[in-house]
Write an enzyme that holds these catalytic residues in place. Structure first.
Site, PDB file in Angstrom:
ATOM      1  N   GLU A 210       1.025  13.561  16.566  1.00 50.35           N
ATOM      2  CA  GLU A 210       0.908  14.541  15.474  1.00 50.35           C
ATOM      3  C   GLU A 210       0.018  15.705  15.888  1.00 50.35           C
ATOM      4  O   GLU A 210      -1.136  15.473  16.263  1.00 50.35           O
ATOM      5  CB  GLU A 210       0.361  13.855  14.225  1.00 50.35           C
ATOM      6  CG  GLU A 210       1.294  12.780  13.708  1.00 50.35           C
ATOM      7  CD  GLU A 210       0.706  11.957  12.561  1.00 50.35           C
ATOM      8  OE1 GLU A 210       1.484  11.307  11.842  1.00 50.35           O
ATOM      9  OE2 GLU A 210      -0.532  11.949  12.412  1.00 50.35           O
TER      10      GLU A 210
ATOM     11  N   ALA B   3       0.924  12.767   2.834  1.00 47.96           N
ATOM     12  CA  ALA B   3       1.077  11.832   1.710  1.00 47.96           C
ATOM     13  C   ALA B   3      -0.273  11.493   1.081  1.00 47.96           C
ATOM     14  O   ALA B   3      -0.362  11.266  -0.127  1.00 47.96           O
ATOM     15  CB  ALA B   3       1.774  10.557   2.176  1.00 47.96           C
TER      16      ALA B   3
ATOM     17  N   HIS C 111       2.221  14.654   7.570  1.00 50.12           N
ATOM     18  CA  HIS C 111       1.126  13.709   7.312  1.00 50.12           C
ATOM     19  C   HIS C 111       0.269  14.172   6.129  1.00 50.12           C
ATOM     20  O   HIS C 111      -0.964  14.293   6.231  1.00 50.12           O
ATOM     21  CB  HIS C 111       0.252  13.528   8.552  1.00 50.12           C
ATOM     22  CG  HIS C 111      -0.454  12.193   8.567  1.00 50.12           C
ATOM     23  ND1 HIS C 111      -0.550  11.414   9.702  1.00 50.12           N
ATOM     24  CD2 HIS C 111      -1.094  11.502   7.585  1.00 50.12           C
ATOM     25  CE1 HIS C 111      -1.232  10.308   9.416  1.00 50.12           C
ATOM     26  NE2 HIS C 111      -1.565  10.343   8.140  1.00 50.12           N
TER      27      HIS C 111
ATOM     28  N   ASP D 184       6.393  10.610   6.946  1.00 48.41           N
ATOM     29  CA  ASP D 184       5.205  11.456   6.806  1.00 48.41           C
ATOM     30  C   ASP D 184       4.268  11.292   7.991  1.00 48.41           C
ATOM     31  O   ASP D 184       3.268  11.994   8.070  1.00 48.41           O
ATOM     32  CB  ASP D 184       4.466  11.105   5.503  1.00 48.41           C
ATOM     33  CG  ASP D 184       3.301  12.037   5.232  1.00 48.41           C
ATOM     34  OD1 ASP D 184       3.536  13.259   5.129  1.00 48.41           O
ATOM     35  OD2 ASP D 184       2.149  11.554   5.131  1.00 48.41           O
TER      36      ASP D 184
ATOM     37  N   ARG E  42       1.859   4.660   9.338  1.00 51.53           N
ATOM     38  CA  ARG E  42       1.286   5.122  10.589  1.00 51.53           C
ATOM     39  C   ARG E  42       2.413   5.468  11.558  1.00 51.53           C
ATOM     40  O   ARG E  42       3.420   4.761  11.645  1.00 51.53           O
ATOM     41  CB  ARG E  42       0.408   4.037  11.233  1.00 51.53           C
ATOM     42  CG  ARG E  42      -1.014   3.996  10.720  1.00 51.53           C
ATOM     43  CD  ARG E  42      -1.853   5.078  11.377  1.00 51.53           C
ATOM     44  NE  ARG E  42      -3.222   5.042  10.937  1.00 51.53           N
ATOM     45  CZ  ARG E  42      -3.733   5.770   9.939  1.00 51.53           C
ATOM     46  NH1 ARG E  42      -2.943   6.555   9.238  1.00 51.53           N
ATOM     47  NH2 ARG E  42      -5.009   5.708   9.637  1.00 51.53           N
TER      48      ARG E  42
END
Length: 318
Positions: free
Chosen positions: A263, A287, A285, A258, A234
């Site tokens: 974001e 993954a 982001h 990631d 996170r």
């Protein structure tokens, strides 16, 4: 007829087959939703599907028909769980869908950084290999995983899967005790010991008030082996300003992230200033987003909606 509103369809890959609930319903789908559009778009809806669009108390108070929120993700920090509980709104998330995709992405980052792949790829693009006039050249350090130590922060299903992959590579794997918590038992290695002895530290825990800034300047100062820092958990688990300072001072060897605190990243995110370095890899982001995992995730969403309608809610957060 039950009205179901999906607020952010674009967060699920376009190749995923979006099956629908088995009972009669009205399905409304939006590619994206701004926070100021939530109340308008959920008006009259009994079920909301939202991945990352926040549904907070001020919105919940204006949505008397809302009975369920289904989250196509495991994390639920975008939703006001207390307000939902007070109103009797069922909140369900999805679990277990990412036990392959996130660990594989984690090791893609680890391998790329330990083997210097980003730097060597750029060297070939820039013509440096061609200019070297020899079969190989050595511009970036390369280290094996076998015999190194992997420190894992987060001992859930994903953390356990990461450990199994690490062991397959011949790594010594350690699960860090929770920061500032004692007496957790033999599974755990003291937090400070993990910081001091790991060659790679990877985070796979939820973001809560207790885990925010799990790694910051005091923790980087304890990292004696200059580890790689990997975050596929996170944004917010690592203080990004302190992370960049640790990279620049040589306290850590590289960064594979990631997820970021905001974001997409805001213009002032310090990580944006080091993206061109060969020992820094940031992915958007993704993954969790293998085709297989996304389909499994969506199938769970529909299962939870069907179960709620049948009077047996599943995977309840609230």
């Amino acid at each position: 007829m039950t009205r179901i509103v999906f607020l952010d369809r674009s967060t699920i890959g376009p190749s995923v087959t979006l099956t629908k609930p088995s009972f009669p319903h009205e399905w409304i789908e939006h590619e994206r939703t701004r926070p100021d559009q939530v109340v308008e778009r959920l008006a009259g809806a009994q079920i909301a599907v939202s991945n990352k669009v926040p549904i907070r108390r001020n919105a919940i108070e204006k949505l008397p028909d809302l009975k369920m929120i289904c989250i196509p993700a495991t994390g639920y920090d975008a939703f006001d769980i207390d307000a939902c509980g007070e109103r009797g709104i069922v909140v369900s998330n999805v679990r277990g869908y990412a036990v392959n995709t996130v660990p594989e992405h984690t090791f893609a980052l680890i391998l790329a950084l330990r083997r210097g792949l980003a730097g060597y790829r750029q060297d070939v693009i820039d013509g440096r290999w061609q200019e070297s006039q020899q079969f190989c050249f050595h511009t970036h350090p390369i280290n094996d995983l076998a015999g190194s130590t992997l420190g894992i922060i987060g001992e859930g299903a994903i953390g356990q899967s990461v450990a199994r992959l690490g062991q397959a590579f011949g790594m010594r794997t350690l699960f860090a005790a929770h920061k500032n918590v004692q007496g957790l038992g033999p599974l755990y290695t003291p937090f400070d010991e993990v910081l001091a002895t790991s060659d790679v530290i990877t985070l796979h825990c939820p973001l809560t008030p207790a885990t925010r800034d799990t790694l910051a300047a005091p923790e980087f100062a304890k990292m004696k082996k200059r580890p790689l820092i990997i975050n596929c958990g996170r944004g917010g688990l690592v203080n990004e300003k302190d992370l960049v300072e640790a990279l620049e001072s040589g306290q850590i060897a590289g960064v594979g992230f990631d997820c970021l605190t905001s974001e997409p990243p805001l213009p002032d995110n310090p990580l944006l200033t080091v993206l061109n370095r060969p020992n820094v890899i940031v992915t958007p982001h993704v993954a969790w987003a293998s085709q297989e995992a996304m389909q499994t995730l969506w199938d769970q969403v529909i299962l939870h909606i069907d179960n709620f309608h049948a009077g047996r809610p599943s995977n309840r957060v609230v």
